[in-house]
Structures are given as structure tokens and as C-alpha cells.
Scaffold this active site. Structure first.
Site, PDB file in Angstrom:
ATOM      1  N   LYS A  31     -32.872   7.329 -56.264  1.00  0.00           N
ATOM      2  CA  LYS A  31     -31.825   8.032 -57.003  1.00  0.00           C
ATOM      3  C   LYS A  31     -30.706   8.442 -56.037  1.00  0.00           C
ATOM      4  O   LYS A  31     -30.816   9.462 -55.342  1.00  0.00           O
ATOM      5  CB  LYS A  31     -32.393   9.292 -57.675  1.00  0.00           C
ATOM      6  CG  LYS A  31     -33.598   9.039 -58.581  1.00  0.00           C
ATOM      7  CD  LYS A  31     -33.235   8.238 -59.812  1.00  0.00           C
ATOM      8  CE  LYS A  31     -34.443   8.095 -60.740  1.00  0.00           C
ATOM      9  NZ  LYS A  31     -34.141   7.243 -61.916  1.00  0.00           N
ATOM     10  N   HIS A 141     -34.795  -1.113 -44.481  1.00  0.00           N
ATOM     11  CA  HIS A 141     -35.627  -2.271 -44.815  1.00  0.00           C
ATOM     12  C   HIS A 141     -34.846  -3.579 -44.986  1.00  0.00           C
ATOM     13  O   HIS A 141     -35.441  -4.662 -44.940  1.00  0.00           O
ATOM     14  CB  HIS A 141     -36.409  -2.010 -46.100  1.00  0.00           C
ATOM     15  CG  HIS A 141     -37.424  -0.921 -45.995  1.00  0.00           C
ATOM     16  ND1 HIS A 141     -38.409  -0.902 -45.042  1.00  0.00           N
ATOM     17  CD2 HIS A 141     -37.601   0.208 -46.739  1.00  0.00           C
ATOM     18  CE1 HIS A 141     -39.154   0.180 -45.195  1.00  0.00           C
ATOM     19  NE2 HIS A 141     -38.683   0.872 -46.217  1.00  0.00           N
ATOM     20  N   ASP A 176     -39.106   8.198 -41.262  1.00  0.00           N
ATOM     21  CA  ASP A 176     -39.410   7.858 -42.652  1.00  0.00           C
ATOM     22  C   ASP A 176     -40.901   7.555 -42.760  1.00  0.00           C
ATOM     23  O   ASP A 176     -41.515   7.074 -41.813  1.00  0.00           O
ATOM     24  CB  ASP A 176     -38.579   6.628 -43.037  1.00  0.00           C
ATOM     25  CG  ASP A 176     -38.517   6.371 -44.520  1.00  0.00           C
ATOM     26  OD1 ASP A 176     -39.559   6.014 -45.098  1.00  0.00           O
ATOM     27  OD2 ASP A 176     -37.432   6.508 -45.110  1.00  0.00           O
ATOM     28  N   HIS A 178     -42.175   5.210 -44.315  1.00  0.00           N
ATOM     29  CA  HIS A 178     -42.310   3.759 -44.267  1.00  0.00           C
ATOM     30  C   HIS A 178     -41.778   3.212 -42.942  1.00  0.00           C
ATOM     31  O   HIS A 178     -40.817   3.738 -42.384  1.00  0.00           O
ATOM     32  CB  HIS A 178     -41.553   3.104 -45.432  1.00  0.00           C
ATOM     33  CG  HIS A 178     -42.037   3.536 -46.779  1.00  0.00           C
ATOM     34  ND1 HIS A 178     -41.420   4.537 -47.502  1.00  0.00           N
ATOM     35  CD2 HIS A 178     -43.076   3.110 -47.542  1.00  0.00           C
ATOM     36  CE1 HIS A 178     -42.060   4.709 -48.649  1.00  0.00           C
ATOM     37  NE2 HIS A 178     -43.064   3.863 -48.702  1.00  0.00           N
ATOM     38  N   ARG A 271     -42.753  11.538 -54.120  1.00  0.00           N
ATOM     39  CA  ARG A 271     -43.296  10.652 -55.158  1.00  0.00           C
ATOM     40  C   ARG A 271     -43.978   9.423 -54.575  1.00  0.00           C
ATOM     41  O   ARG A 271     -44.954   8.919 -55.147  1.00  0.00           O
ATOM     42  CB  ARG A 271     -42.180  10.188 -56.101  1.00  0.00           C
ATOM     43  CG  ARG A 271     -41.661  11.266 -57.035  1.00  0.00           C
ATOM     44  CD  ARG A 271     -40.528  10.714 -57.897  1.00  0.00           C
ATOM     45  NE  ARG A 271     -40.962   9.627 -58.763  1.00  0.00           N
ATOM     46  CZ  ARG A 271     -40.150   8.878 -59.496  1.00  0.00           C
ATOM     47  NH1 ARG A 271     -38.842   9.117 -59.473  1.00  0.00           N
ATOM     48  NH2 ARG A 271     -40.621   7.913 -60.252  1.00  0.00           N
TER      49      ARG A 271
END
Length: 540
Positions: A31, A141, A176, A178, A271
């Protein structure tokens, strides 16, 4: 703000009010509206008074093609939800899966994100700031010719390429949840950039890369550092591995500039994330890095619980400014989002920490051993630094491109800049007050770029002297080709994975000789790159 050495440090902040209008889709976790929520808190806490606020230029196709393939960028520019069926199977190689949907304004979203990171890098190159912040950046990414993990254009790689024009060594740190796979892959075979990523690593957790044994290749061997972590890591455990590793890296590598990706999906309650960090634990990473008094580019990244992302990046903006914030949130357009406590800080969950002390010590020992394999502060060779301040020409701009300098507006005092072009980089009044939501009353996708309200709720810009004209509207030339040491038996470019397909020719007013280069092609981690080796290079 003041550094630990007593010197006043300057902070600039990049924000475009349009960024909150873009919409990946109703069920998509990404978002962009979270960046508008962050900016709202920055305003309401009064942080904007302590830094220079800039609207970044929108990166153009040439700038983005310094890393990404031209065909890929042209496809992004042409793609829209209404015409995607015209591209056939070709689109699947660029935008595979549901993570990266085609949405209205997708290319413009990428332009704003990349433009902020490039602009911040230029500011640092010019020594016009000590810290540059772009919360719309950090999309780590994206690959050379492939969108991945909600990321289409890798603004981080583009910013680092800009920094490499002036800085011999760039350190990239990623917190992060990830793995920062796109950035690591781009610089996997060079010693000009050291990448350090702290992330969750495991099967079935995207992107399933970033193992401890992934350390780089060729000249980049041992210059990629991965810190794989397990679920539930808390503030104390994260600090116990982050600070020793970063300290040793900086001591060994001695970077000239640092890029810090502050992905907020490592916070508790995210989330998609699985870590258990609070704002204080997350913010300590920034505070620790900032303490080295090295030029710093701060970027956003992941983060999928919007209210916590806004809390985190507001708190870290305050850290960059050496400012304490009250825990009670100020009234703002999204105040109800922060119910029920309406506080800045969040509490950790009772999640089990699956990172025992012994495991973290083993990871540190392995990383320290790898760092002993590299020379301290590796020297490099660079070509002459190109010009880098060119006002980006828009399609509807009749004026020719004019080089602009931050200090005096250009090298030629006889050349005048039109008021129309100058106004494009002044933050207009209503950009400090836009408050449109993306809830039930949100505009639909087809009208996501409706103009902002004409009556702002905040003080007008002319009453806020810190809002200034941003004249660093992007780089003028393609990134430099960088050569290896003359003593080497081969002349491959140590930055080949970043400077994929850029060809730069330079000439001197005192010489008519021409620099020539030879080009070969190699593949690293499935990434095809061009290796260009200039025969003429000068020591820096």
C-alpha cells in the site's frame, strides 16, 4: 542536527504527494498510501521544520536503464491494465506471478521512487547534505529485466550507481525481513559495493535466498554478507548481532558512503513479517549506523501493516534529526488508524524467539572469518567524474536541457532558467496538506491521479522557510565505466553487474585522444551483464 563529533549534520527529505495515490489492488499487501501516512506524521510532529523538504524529479527512461534493460523499461512505460493483452507471452518474462500486478500509474510510481533515491545520491555526491531520506525507495527485489516481490524498478541499485561516480566504496545495509536479493545480485562480482543483509532465511519464505554461504564471486568474493535469521527475533537479539557485524564491516571495508534500507516488515505484527522488533529496536539500527558520521542515504522498503510503517519511518526520521518525539500521537488525518491506544511506540508480541545465542555467535564467527579474507579499504581506479546536474526535460517543455548547480543555478550565468521549469521543483502549498484516504470512499483506479485539494489544512509553504527549491533534478550522464587495477591480468569491469549496458565516452579539452573499451558478456546468478574495460583510467 549535531553529530557525535560536534559537527552540525544536514538532513534532506524527499516526498511527492502523488505517491499515496497509487494502488496495487484491493487484496494486495503493498500500500503506497503508507508513505502518505508517514508524511502526515512528519508534518504533525513538526519534523519538517528541521530539514529541507524536496519533491524529487521523476526518473526518466535513460536513468532507469543504467541498470535495467531498455526493453524492460520500455515495456513498463507502455503497460496499462487496459492494454496488457496486447503484449502476449512477452509480458510473462517481465511480470511473472501475482506479486507484481499491472496497475494504473505503475510507471509513474517507479519514476517517483527511483527519482527520490537518485536525487538523494546526487545531494550526497555534491556534499550538499549529510543524510538523505527517501521513504518511497528501498524496493530491493527488482532485477535487471524482471519485477519481483512487489518491486518493479530497483531504486537502490540506481542510487548506488550514482554514488559510485564520486565514492570508491559503498556499503549497503538491509534490515528488511526479506533478503535484499536484487541489490546483492547486481553487485555480486564487484568489490566496489559491499552488501549486508539481515533477514529471515528459510524454505517457503520469499525469496528463499541469502544463505550464510552466499558471499559473492570473482572480485566480489566476500563482499556479499548475509545474516540469516529465524522467526521471532527480538530487539536485544537483533542488536547483539547487528552492531558487532556492522562495526566489523565498517572497520574493515571503510566505506565512503552508506545506504541503509529500513524495511518495516521486520517489525512485530507485520502482515507478512515474522520478526518481533519494536520501533526502538528497529530504530537503534539507524541510530548506530548514523553514529559513524559517514554520509548516509536512508530508504524505505517493505512494511505491510500501514499504521506501524508510518510510526516506524516517522520515528526514524526523528532519529536522523536527533529529535525526541512524545509517545502520544498528534492529531492527524489518519488518527483513527492508530486506535485503540493512539501511541507512537508499539509493544512486542509473545512470539517465541527461535534465534538462540549460540546460533547468533556462530553466524558472527563465520562472517568475521570471511571479512579477514578481504583487504582493508580496497583501492580502485575510476575514470574522470562526469557532469551530473541536468534538469530533466519534460515532453511538454520547450526549453532545452540546462545544467543546474545546487549553489548558483548553473555554470553559465548568462543562461536563464524559465520560471515554469524552476517551479516544477518547488514543493507547492497543497503538497503539505493532502489527506485523501484509500478506504471505502477512495477514488477508483481509473482516477487515482485526481489533483490534490486546493485548500490545505496545514500552514502554507511560504510560512515554512525550510521548504526550498530542489535543483538536483537528476543525473545528466550515464554511469561511469570503472576499470580494474592495471596490474591485473584481465581488464574486466569490477562494477559490471551494476553497469549492465551503459556505454560512456569522454573527451578532454586539452587532448583529442579517445578512450576505447572492449566488451564481453558473462552471466552471474542468471543475470546477463556486459563487462566493459576502459583502456584509459586515472587513479583516484
Amino acid at each position: 542536527m549535531t553529530s557525535r563529533n560536534g559537527f552540525k549534520r544536514k538532513v534532506c527529505y524527499y516526498y511527492d504527494a502523488e505517491i499515496g495515490n497509487f494502488y496495487y489492488g484491493k487484496k494486495h499487501p503493498m500500500k503506497p498510501h503508507r508513505i502518505r501516512m508517514t508524511h502526515e506524521l512528519v508534518l504533525m510532529y513538526g519534523l519538517y521544520r528541521k530539514m529541507e523538504v524536496y519533491r524529487p524529479h521523476k526518473a526518466n527512461e535513460e536513468e532507469m536503464s543504467r541498470f535495467h534493460s531498455s526493453e524492460y523499461i520500455r515495456t513498463l512505460r507502455s503497460l496499462e491494465p487496459d492494454n496488457m493483452h496486447n503484449f502476449g507471452p512477452q509480458i510473462n518474462s517481465f511480470l511473472a506471478g501475482e506479486d507484481c500486478p499491472i496497475f494504473n500509474g505503475m510507471y509513474e510510481f517507479c519514476q517517483i521512487s527511483a527519482g527520490g533515491s537518485i536525487s538523494g545520491a546526487i545531494k550526497l555526491n555534491k556534499k550538499a547534505t549529510d543524510i538523505a531520506i527517501n521513504w518511497a525507495g528501498g524496493l530491493h527485489h527488482a532485477k535487471k529485466a524482471e519485477a519481483s516481490g512487489f518491486c518493479y524498478v530497483n531504486d537502490i541499485v540506481l542510487g548506488i550507481i550514482e554514488l559510485l561516480k564520486y565514492h570508491q566504496r559503498v556499503l549497503y545495509i538491509d534490515i528488511d525481513v526479506h533478503h535484499g536479493d536484487g541489490v546483492e545480485e547486481a553487485f555480486y562480482i564487484t568489490d566496489r559495493v559491499m552488501t549486508v543483509s539481515f533477514h529471515k532465511f528459510g524454505k517457503n519464505f520469499f525469496p528463499e535466498t541469502g544463505d550464510l554461504k552466499d558471499i559473492g564471486a570473482e572480485r566480489g568474493k566476500h563482499y556479499a554478507i548475509n545474516v540469516p535469521l529465524n522467526d521471532g527475533i527480538d530487539d536485544l537479539s537483533f542488536e547483539s548481532i547487528f552492531q558487532p557485524v556492522v562495526s566489523k564491516v565498517i572497520e574493515t571495508y571503510r566505506p565512503n558512503v552508506i545506504v541503509l534500507q529500513c524495511g518495516a516488515d521486520s517489525l512485530t505484527g507485520d502482515r507478512l513479517g515474522v520478526f518481533n522488533l519494536t520501533l526502538k529496536g528497529h530504530g537503534k539500527c539507524l541510530e548506530f549506523v548514523k553514529g559513524f558520521d559517514i554520509p548516509l542515504l536512508i530508504l524505505g522498503g517493505g512494511g505491510y501493516t500501514k499504521k506501524n510503517v508510518a510510526r516506524c519511518w516517522t520515528y526514524e526520521t526523528a532519529i536522523a534529526l536527533n529529535t525526541d518525539l512524545p509517545n502520544d500521537l498528534p492529531q492527524n488525518d489518519y488518527f483513527e488508524y492508530y486506535a485503540p491506544d493512539f501511541k507512537l511506540h508499539i509493544s512486542p508480541s509473545n512470539a517465541f524467539n527461535q534465534n538462540p545465542y549460540q546460533n547468533l555467535e556462530k553466524i558472527k564467527a563465520t562472517i568475521f572469518e570471511n571479512l579477514r579474507s578481504i583487504p582493508h579499504a580496497p583501492s580502485v581506479q575510476m575514470r574522470d567524474i562526469p557532469n551530473n546536474f541536468t534538469l530533466i526535460k519534460h515532453d511538454n517543455d520547450d526549453d532545452s536541457d540546462i545544467d543546474m548547480d545546487d549553489d548558483d543555478g548553473g555554470d553559465d550565468p548568462e543562461v536563464r532558467i524559465s520560471q515554469q521549469r524552476s517551479d516544477r521543483h518547488i514543493l507547492p502549498d497543497n503538497e503539505l496538506s493532502d489527506s485523501e484516504d484509500e478506504g471505502d470512499g477512495r477514488r477508483d483506479d481509473s482516477c487515482h491521479l485526481i489533483s490534490q485539494p486546493t485548500q490545505p489544512k496545514k500552514p502554507k509553504v511560504e510560512q515554512q522557510p525550510m521548504v526550498v527549491v530542489a535543483t538536483n533534478a537528476g543525473a545528466a550522464t550515464a554511469a561511469d565505466d570503472l576499470s580494474q587495477s592495471p596490474s591485473s591480468t584481465t581488464t574486466t569491469n569490477p562494477l559490471s553487474s551494476a553497469l549492465m549496458h551503459t556505454t560512456t565516452s569522454s573527451s578532454s579539452s586539452s587532448s583529442s585522444s579517445t578512450t576505447s573499451s572492449s566488451t564481453t558478456t558473462t552471466t552471474t546468478n542468471g543475470l546477463a551483464v556486459n563487462l566493459t574495460s576502459p583502456e584509459a583510467a586515472t587513479n583516484v
